[in-house]
Design a protein around this motif. Structure first.
Motif, PDB file in Angstrom:
ATOM      1  N   LYS A  27       0.801  -1.224   0.000  1.00  0.00           N
ATOM      2  CA  LYS A  27       0.000   0.000   0.000  1.00  0.00           C
ATOM      3  C   LYS A  27       0.835   1.275   0.000  1.00  0.00           C
ATOM      4  CE  LYS A  27      -3.826  -2.260   2.180  1.00  0.00           C
ATOM      5  NZ  LYS A  27      -4.551  -2.599   3.353  1.00  0.00           N
ATOM      6  N   HIS A  28       2.131   1.179   0.377  1.00  0.00           N
ATOM      7  CA  HIS A  28       2.927   2.388   0.546  1.00  0.00           C
ATOM      8  C   HIS A  28       4.229   2.306  -0.249  1.00  0.00           C
ATOM      9  CE1 HIS A  28       0.152   3.638   3.644  1.00  0.00           C
ATOM     10  NE2 HIS A  28       0.287   2.453   4.208  1.00  0.00           N
ATOM     11  N   THR A  35       0.604   6.257  -1.505  1.00  0.00           N
ATOM     12  CA  THR A  35      -0.058   5.031  -1.955  1.00  0.00           C
ATOM     13  C   THR A  35       0.506   4.547  -3.290  1.00  0.00           C
ATOM     14  OG1 THR A  35      -1.799   6.292  -3.042  1.00  0.00           O
ATOM     15  CG2 THR A  35      -2.210   5.580  -0.789  1.00  0.00           C
ATOM     16  N   HIS A  37      -0.031   1.368  -6.517  1.00  0.00           N
ATOM     17  CA  HIS A  37      -0.942   0.408  -7.145  1.00  0.00           C
ATOM     18  C   HIS A  37      -0.117  -0.625  -7.893  1.00  0.00           C
ATOM     19  CE1 HIS A  37      -0.327   3.328 -10.420  1.00  0.00           C
ATOM     20  NE2 HIS A  37      -0.472   2.274 -11.222  1.00  0.00           N
TER      21      HIS A  37
END
Length: 74
Positions: A27-28, A35, A37
């Protein structure tokens, strides 16, 4: 375990992570903490490069002239 590619939504940093298929996606971003992806890719696939594969493996399998035809003498 598969390798997943991620991209940061903020700084656009791209990185790979080796994870189990059951693991939650990261997520990081390791660079800025924002954030990320998961980037979808088509995978590597199979690439037959060079002169050796077709000449040695496929060419003789397609016909059985014993090496006497013009295409075998290449």
């Amino acid at each position: 375990m598969p390798t997943y590619e991620y991209e940061c939504d903020s700084c656009k940093h791209r990185f790979d992570a080796v994870q189990k298929m059951m693991d939650e996606p990261l997520k990081h971003c390791p660079e800025c903490g924002q954030t990320v992806h998961r980037v979808l890719s088509g995978g590597i696939g199979i690439s037959f490069q060079g002169a050796g594969f077709y000449v040695n493996d496929s060419s003789n399998a397609s016909h059985s002239c014993g090496g006497s035809c013009s295409s075998c003498k290449g």
